[in-house]
Design an enzyme around this catalytic site. Structure first.
Site, PDB file in Angstrom:
ATOM      1  CB  SER A 256      -0.682  -0.283   1.421  1.00 13.08           C
ATOM      2  OG  SER A 256      -0.036   0.315   2.015  1.00 13.08           O
ATOM      3  CE  LYS A 257      -1.599   6.613  -3.374  1.00  7.50           C
ATOM      4  NZ  LYS A 257      -2.280   7.452  -3.595  1.00  7.50           N
ATOM      5  NE  ARG A 258      -3.057   4.588   5.572  1.00  3.39           N
ATOM      6  CZ  ARG A 258      -2.737   4.831   6.450  1.00  3.39           C
ATOM      7  NH1 ARG A 258      -1.942   4.943   7.830  1.00  3.39           N
ATOM      8  NH2 ARG A 258      -3.495   6.013   7.699  1.00  3.39           N
TER       9      ARG A 258
END
Length: 480
Positions: A256-258
Site C-alpha cells: 500500500s501507499k502508506r
RNA sequence: GGUCCUAUCGACUAAUGGUUAGGUCACCACCCUUUCACGGUGGUAAUAGGGGUUCGAAUCCCCUUAGGAUCACCA
C-alpha cells in the site's frame, strides 16, 4: 486454443506496481502462447471518476514495454473497451437473470442495510445480506414488488446464491478451491443507478470478449465463486482462473501507499530503467528455475509459465531492484546514457558540457552508481569546482606539512603537457619514490583538492578527464 | 468473528519422494587496490511446530500455530 487474456483496471489515476505485475503476467502469458492481450477499463463506479486516469495507465504500461492487441485506443472486434460505454448492454443481462430465477429485486436503503449489518455484528455472525428478512421479492411478494417498481421505487438486483450448493473451481496456480453457498453473499449485480457492479460487468464482458484465462490478484479469490455462479446462471462456459500471490509491504500486509511508493510513475521518476524494473517485477512471484537473475523482455516471454508462479505473497523490497538497476546501467552504451543525461543537465548550473566530456564522465562513474542521474549529483565536481570539502576527509589527509609536501608535485604537474592518466600516474610514482613516500600518501590530498570528497573514480582518470587547466586551477585555489 | 488463501536463509527464490537444502540481493571477512565501487574467493543464515504415510518427506495427508486476503449499491 485461441488464448485471450485481459488487463481490466479501474481508472484510479496511476498504475500500481501490483497492477503492473498483473498486466505483465497477462502479457507474458499471452505472448508466450501466441494469444491476444486486451485492455478493458472498468469504470462502472461513476463516483470515482479521475481525470486522465486512462491516459496515465496506458502511459505507464507503455513505458514498461507492454502493448495491447485490443484496447480503447486501438479498438478491436469486441469493443467498446470502456465499460461506461457499454452501459446499455448490462441491463438486459440483469433482467435475464431475474427471469431465469438466478437473481432478484431488492429495495433496501443504505440505512436499512447498515442496520442489518449492525444487528449481525452484535449477534456475532458474519455480515451478509439476509434475504429472508430484508425488503425484496421474497419478503414482499410478486405483486408488491411489481407495484414498487412501477411506482419508480429505487431497486437493485441481487444474485440469488443457492445456499446448499458447493461452488468449486480449479485455480491454475492454487489448484482446487471450494466454498459452500451459504457463505457467499447475495452480491448486488445492478445498482440502483442502473450501473452494473464490477462482478456483473466483469463476467459479461469477459464472456463477450472471449476471454479464456483470468489472471488477477489473490484478493479476488473470495469473489470468484460469485463469478462462477454468474457464468452458470447465464449458461456460459467458464474461463480458467489463475490468482496471483499478493505483493507485500515489509510488514507482510498488502502493498500500500502508506509504506512507500507504489505508483509506477514514481519509480520512473526515481530513475529506474524500465528493463530493470520489469525484470525485477517479473521475478516477484514467478521464477523460471534458472540460477540467473537477469532476463530481457524476450527471455521473459520465452520462459514464462503460469504453473511456475508462486502461491505465497512476495515482499516488495527494492534493495535488489537497486542492484539490478546498476547491472543494467553498466551494460548500457555510453552514448545512450549521455543522451538521457543531456536534457537533465539544464537542472544544474553546470554551464556548457560537450557530449564528448559527458561521455567521459559517465564512463568514470558507471561502475559505481545505481542511477544514471548519480553522475550529475555524486559527480558534481566533474562539472564545477568543489564547493565543499568533507571535513573528516580533510582532517585525516591534510595535516601540518601536507601543503609543503604536495607543492613540488603540483609544480611538476605544471610541466606535463600530455595530460593522460598514465603519465600522471608515472609522474606521481616517480615523485613518491624519490621522496620515500607511498602512492596513497599523495593521492588522498590530490583527491581532496580536486573533488573535495572521499569517494570517487580513479584519481588519475578523474584528473585526465578534468583536464590540465582545471586541475591546476583547483590546486592553486586550494593551496591559496 | 465467518469464509478463503498461504508458510524454505533478513528479502527474492531453487530443489515437483533420495541434494552436504542450491542461487541472487543484503550483511561479514579476505584478495585486488588509490578512496568508493566493480570483479574474485570464502563465510553467517532457512524447510513454523507436532503427528502420520513411506525404506526414505522441505516435498504427500491430518492437526496446531502464525501471517495474509476478503466480508460495500468500490474495483
Amino acid at each position: 486454443m485461441n488464448i485471450r487474456v485481459r488487463f481490466a483496471p479501474s481508472p484510479t489515476g496511476f498504475l500500481h506496481v501490483g497492477g503492473l505485475r498483473t498486466a505483465l503476467y497477462n502479457y507474458l502469458f499471452a505472448k508466450h502462447n501466441g494469444g491476444k492481450f486486451i485492455l478493458r477499463i472498468e469504470d462502472t463506479d461513476r463516483t470515482r471518476f479521475v481525470e486522465n486516469a486512462q491516459e496515465n495507465l496506458i502511459k505507464s504500461l507503455r513505458w514498461a514495454g507492454i502493448e495491447f492487441d485490443e484496447s480503447p485506443e486501438i479498438g478491436g472486434d469486441f469493443g467498446p473497451y470502456i465499460q461506461s460505454e457499454r452501459f446499455h448492454l448490462y441491463k438486459k443481462y440483469g433482467t435475464e437473470l431475474i427471469e431465469n430465477g438466478s437473481a432478484y429485486y431488492a429495495f433496501d436503503t443504505a440505512e436499512e442495510l447498515d442496520a442489518m449489518r449492525e444487528r449481525q455484528q452484535k449477534a456475532g455472525i458474519a455480515p451478509k445480506y439476509d434475504r429472508s428478512v430484508m425488503r425484496n421479492e421474497f419478503t414482499l411478494g410478486k405483486d408488491e414488488t411489481q407495484k414498487l417498481i412501477n411506482d419508480g421505487t429505487a431497486y437493485c438486483i441481487r444474485l440469488k446464491v443457492p445456499h446448499n450448493d458447493e461452488i468449486t473451481f480449479t485455480d491454475l496456480i492454487r489448484g482446487y478451491v471450494s466454498v459452500i453457498g451459504r457463505d457467499v453473499d447475495d452480491q448486488i449485480l445492478l445498482k440502483s443507478d442502473g450501473f452494473p457492479t464490477y462482478h456483473l460487468a466483469n463476467v459479461i464482458d469477459d464472456h463477450l470478449m472471449g476471454i479464456t484465462h483470468i489472471i488477477r490478484g489473490e484478493e479476488w479469490i473470495p469473489s470468484t465463486p460469485k463469478h462462477i455462479l454468474l457464468y452458470k446462471a447465464f449458461g456460459w462456459e467458464c474461463p480458467l482462473f489463475a490468482h496471483l500471490p499478493l505483493l507485500l509491504n515489509r510488514d507482510k500486509t498488502k502493498l500500500s501507499k502508506r509504506q512507500g511508493s507504489v505508483a509506477v510513475e514514481d519509480f520512473v521518476a526515481k530513475g529506474y530503467f524500465k528493463e530493470a524494473f520489469v525484470n525485477f517485477i517479473a521475478l516477484l512471484g514467478w521464477n523460471p528455475s534458472a540460477d540467473r537473475e537477469i532476463f530481457d523482455f524476450q527471455e521473459l516471454i520465452n520462459t514464462f509459465k503460469l504453473e511456475k508462479v508462486n502461491k505465497s505473497g512476495a515482499v516488495f523490497d527494492t534493495q535488489k531492484l537497486d542492484w539490478m538497476n546498476g547491472q543494467y546501467l553498466k551494460k548500457l552504451p555510453i552514448s545512450y546514457m549521455a543522451s538521457i543525461l543531456k536534457p537533465e543537465l539544464s537542472n544544474f548550473n553546470y554551464g556548457d558540457v560537450s557530449d564528448d566530456y559527458l561521455g567521459k564522465v559517465i564512463d568514470l562513474f558507471k561502475e559505481r552508481i545505481t542511477f544514471l542521474k548519480d553522475v550529475l549529483t555524486f559527480g558534481n565536481y566533474m562539472f564545477e569546482k568543489p564547493k565543499e570539502f568533507e571535513a573528516d576527509y580533510k582532517e585525516k589527509h591534510w595535516k601540518e606539512g601536507t601543503a609543503t609536501m604536495m607543492q613540488p608535485l603540483i609544480d611538476e604537474f605544471r610541466n606535463i603537457n600530455d595530460w593522460s592518466h598514465n603519465l600522471l600516474h608515472d609522474a606521481t610514482k616517480q615523485f613518491v619514490d624519490a621522496n620515500k613516500l607511498k602512492l596513497k600518501d599523495v593521492i588522498h590530498p590530490l583527491r581532496l583538492m580536486i573533488t573535495g570528497k572521499s569517494v570517487g573514480a580513479g584519481m588519475f582518470e578523474t584528473m585526465a578527464v578534468l583536464g590540465k587547466k582545471e586541475c591546476i586551477e583547483r590546486f592553486d585555489e586550494f593551496m591559496g
